[in-house]
Design a protein around this motif. Structure first.
Motif, mmCIF file in Angstrom:
data_model
loop_
_atom_site.group_PDB
_atom_site.id
_atom_site.type_symbol
_atom_site.label_atom_id
_atom_site.label_comp_id
_atom_site.label_asym_id
_atom_site.label_seq_id
_atom_site.Cartn_x
_atom_site.Cartn_y
_atom_site.Cartn_z
ATOM 1 N N GLU A 143 0.866 -1.177 0.000
ATOM 2 C CA GLU A 143 0.000 0.000 0.000
ATOM 3 C C GLU A 143 0.904 1.228 0.000
ATOM 4 O O GLU A 143 2.100 1.129 0.308
ATOM 5 N N ASN A 144 0.342 2.398 -0.300
ATOM 6 C CA ASN A 144 1.103 3.625 -0.095
ATOM 7 C C ASN A 144 1.374 3.762 1.399
ATOM 8 O O ASN A 144 0.483 3.498 2.221
ATOM 9 N N LEU A 145 2.605 4.168 1.753
ATOM 10 C CA LEU A 145 2.987 4.249 3.165
ATOM 11 C C LEU A 145 2.018 5.141 3.952
ATOM 12 O O LEU A 145 1.637 4.823 5.072
ATOM 13 N N GLN A 146 1.576 6.247 3.329
ATOM 14 C CA GLN A 146 0.685 7.158 4.055
ATOM 15 C C GLN A 146 -0.682 6.522 4.332
ATOM 16 O O GLN A 146 -1.385 6.925 5.251
ATOM 17 N N ILE A 186 9.113 -0.084 2.134
ATOM 18 C CA ILE A 186 9.770 -0.504 0.890
ATOM 19 C C ILE A 186 10.569 0.686 0.357
ATOM 20 O O ILE A 186 10.016 1.781 0.174
ATOM 21 N N LEU A 187 11.863 0.488 0.119
ATOM 22 C CA LEU A 187 12.695 1.581 -0.430
ATOM 23 C C LEU A 187 12.213 1.950 -1.827
ATOM 24 O O LEU A 187 11.838 1.082 -2.614
ATOM 25 N N ASN A 188 12.208 3.259 -2.127
ATOM 26 C CA ASN A 188 11.881 3.695 -3.491
ATOM 27 C C ASN A 188 12.872 3.063 -4.461
ATOM 28 O O ASN A 188 14.039 2.865 -4.123
ATOM 29 N N SER A 189 12.392 2.734 -5.664
ATOM 30 C CA SER A 189 13.297 2.134 -6.642
ATOM 31 C C SER A 189 14.230 3.209 -7.206
ATOM 32 O O SER A 189 13.975 4.405 -7.073
ATOM 33 N N GLY A 190 15.315 2.770 -7.836
ATOM 34 C CA GLY A 190 16.298 3.724 -8.366
ATOM 35 C C GLY A 190 17.140 4.304 -7.231
ATOM 36 O O GLY A 190 17.355 3.664 -6.209
ATOM 37 N N LYS A 242 11.040 10.422 2.662
ATOM 38 C CA LYS A 242 11.785 10.797 1.450
ATOM 39 C C LYS A 242 12.284 9.574 0.676
ATOM 40 O O LYS A 242 12.438 9.614 -0.535
ATOM 41 N N ILE A 243 12.560 8.476 1.406
ATOM 42 C CA ILE A 243 13.177 7.323 0.730
ATOM 43 C C ILE A 243 12.192 6.171 0.509
ATOM 44 O O ILE A 243 12.504 5.200 -0.165
ATOM 45 N N SER A 244 10.999 6.283 1.130
ATOM 46 C CA SER A 244 10.027 5.189 1.013
ATOM 47 C C SER A 244 8.620 5.739 0.853
ATOM 48 O O SER A 244 8.139 6.479 1.707
#
Length: 460
Positions: free
Chosen positions: A48-51, A68-72, A94-96
């Motif tokens: 799901e979206n973290l928020q 989950i860490l953002n890709s890239g 910022k990172i997830s």
């Protein structure tokens, strides 16, 4: 290239074919009961979206969400100052942007809001899917585990609560459990208790402490209440409530006395009485059901969204935590912008139920069997002879295999043993000429000569 030793993340498991048959037996049993009561199945994504998830489970719950860490280049949006400050909470956003779901209830709330124009209310759904929690693994507690949830939203009727008690009772009885307790409480009663002490703002602190009674005892609870801002005088007022005894009716009478000045507390008692009344009407023909239901005032499940009845189910046959729980929430969908939609839901702890059934040896033979019959393969002629029989068995809904290559009998028998296949059909020259095939019972070793039709009848 170095060889990596295969391993699993802590708190996760592989499931063998034998385990999967047993797990599906549990799911299928529970699903059958859900469907019988008018619940329909949905599924939601693993992530799901973290928020969507943050802020729904309290501070402790938020810490257990797998991000989950953002890709890239996931650090691209993080400035040097933030990294230097080592503030992980500020950095996470910022990172997830996504997370693995922590339960099935919050994704369900999101689903209802997103699909509100397509579904008929009251909406009754069930869901059987894995959830993930960054918890410390121990017996009966895993980081990846399955939940079996049923919820109904858009109905204030306490008939729903009564039916959930029946669903628990029916499903667990069908699974072979005999001695279990379906515990029930009401958040309004807990609010009333906090109100008569004059500390309504400390209800969550009070319930978190009271909930630990069976783990740390009255002294432990008293100590924790003092640490959380209650006084000795408050604890004296709480004691008769925490240590309630007697039948459900006697407990309710005692509570009416204690909570006579609290409107919300009396409302909670009234709701419990209504649920019991529905259960009695629905189960007048099931004499023993009410013996499984227990009013437990220490039951205060820590999730922040329950507002009415709260449930918890425990087995008394095995030392295990709760094997189910749930409750009424008045505004679960409010966090996604759809106000005043009340709901109530329950969950079965399928992994714990599995461990209980395993320990008590309650899985039936049918839940431990895959292939029912193996056809031997001695040479090319026997293989060609066996193929129509193989298909006839399968057409008759009998799980059947043909040993895929010609091999010595001992090797084929070892294969049947390893897979717990109860029957083997032996086809040699004599069998092909006479049309009477040898059926071997692997458990007893007995053999009999039968026609294809007789074999199918026997194995059915």
């Amino acid at each position: 290239m170095s060889v990596t030793k295969p391993s699993l993340p802590k708190g996760t498991r592989d499931f063998s074919p034998v385990e999967m048959v047993k797990r599906n037996y549990i799911y299928d049993t529970i699903k059958t009961v859900f469907k019988k009561y008018g619940y329909a199945e949905i599924q939601t994504p693993s992530m799901e979206n973290l928020q969507t998830l943050t802020g729904k489970y309290g501070d402790e719950g938020d810490k257990l969400i797998f991000k989950i860490l953002n890709s890239g280049d996931y650090l691209a949006k993080v400035d040097e100052q933030l990294l230097a400050a080592k503030n992980s909470n500020a950095t996470i956003s910022k990172i997830s942007e996504k997370a693995l779901r922590y339960d099935l209830t919050v994704p369900f709330a999101r689903y209802v809001v997103m699909h509100q124009n397509d579904i008929a209310f009251p909406f009754k759904r069930f869901q059987v899917q894995p959830v993930w929690r960054a918890d410390r693994p121990q017996k009966g507690r895993y980081r990846e585990f399955y939940q079996c949830d049923a919820d109904v939203v858009g109905s204030t009727s306490l008939l729903n609560e009564a039916e959930f008690i029946l669903i628990y009772h029916e499903a667990l009885s069908k699974l072979g459990l005999k001695d279990f307790s379906i515990k029930i409480n009401n958040r309004k009663i807990l609010s009333g208790i906090a109100e008569i002490i004059g500390k309504p703002e400390l209800i969550v602190d009070m319930t978190v402490a009271i909930d630990k009674l069976d783990k740390i005892g009255l002294d432990g609870v008293s100590k924790e209440l003092l640490e959380r801002g209650f006084t000795e005088a408050d604890i004296e007022k709480l004691k008769p409530v925490i240590l309630l005894e007697g039948s459900n009716v006697e407990k309710l009478e005692s509570l009416k006395n204690v909570l006579q000045t609290s409107e919300i507390g009396l409302k909670g008692i009234e709701e419990i009485e209504k649920v019991f009344e529905y259960v009695n009407h629905l189960t007048s023909h099931i004499s023993h059901l009410t013996s499984h239901i227990e009013l437990d005032i220490t039951l205060a499940r820590g999730l922040n969204y329950y507002t009415g009845c709260i449930f918890e189910v425990k087995t008394n046959e095995v030392a295990m935590g709760s094997i189910g729980g749930g409750g009424r929430y008045d505004d679960l969908t409010g966090m996604f912008g759809l106000k005043d939609l009340t709901g109530v839901g329950i969950s079965f702890g399928a992994d714990r139920i599995y461990d209980v059934l395993e320990e008590l040896n309650l899985f039936p033979d049918s839940a431990q069997q895959g292939t029912k019959v193996l056809i031997s393969n001695f040479d090319e002629n026997a293989e060609l002879y066996a193929l129509p029989l193989l298909q006839q068995l399968r057409d008759s809904q009998i799980a059947a295999e043909l040993y895929p290559t010609s091999a010595k009998l001992k090797k084929q028998m070892s294969y049947a043993d390893a897979k717990n296949i109860p029957y083997v059909v032996l086809i040699g020259d004599e069998e092909m000429q006479s049309g009477l095939l040898t059926l071997k019972d692997m458990a007893s070793g007995a053999q009999e000569k039968l026609t294809t039709g007789q074999i199918i009848e026997k194995l059915k």
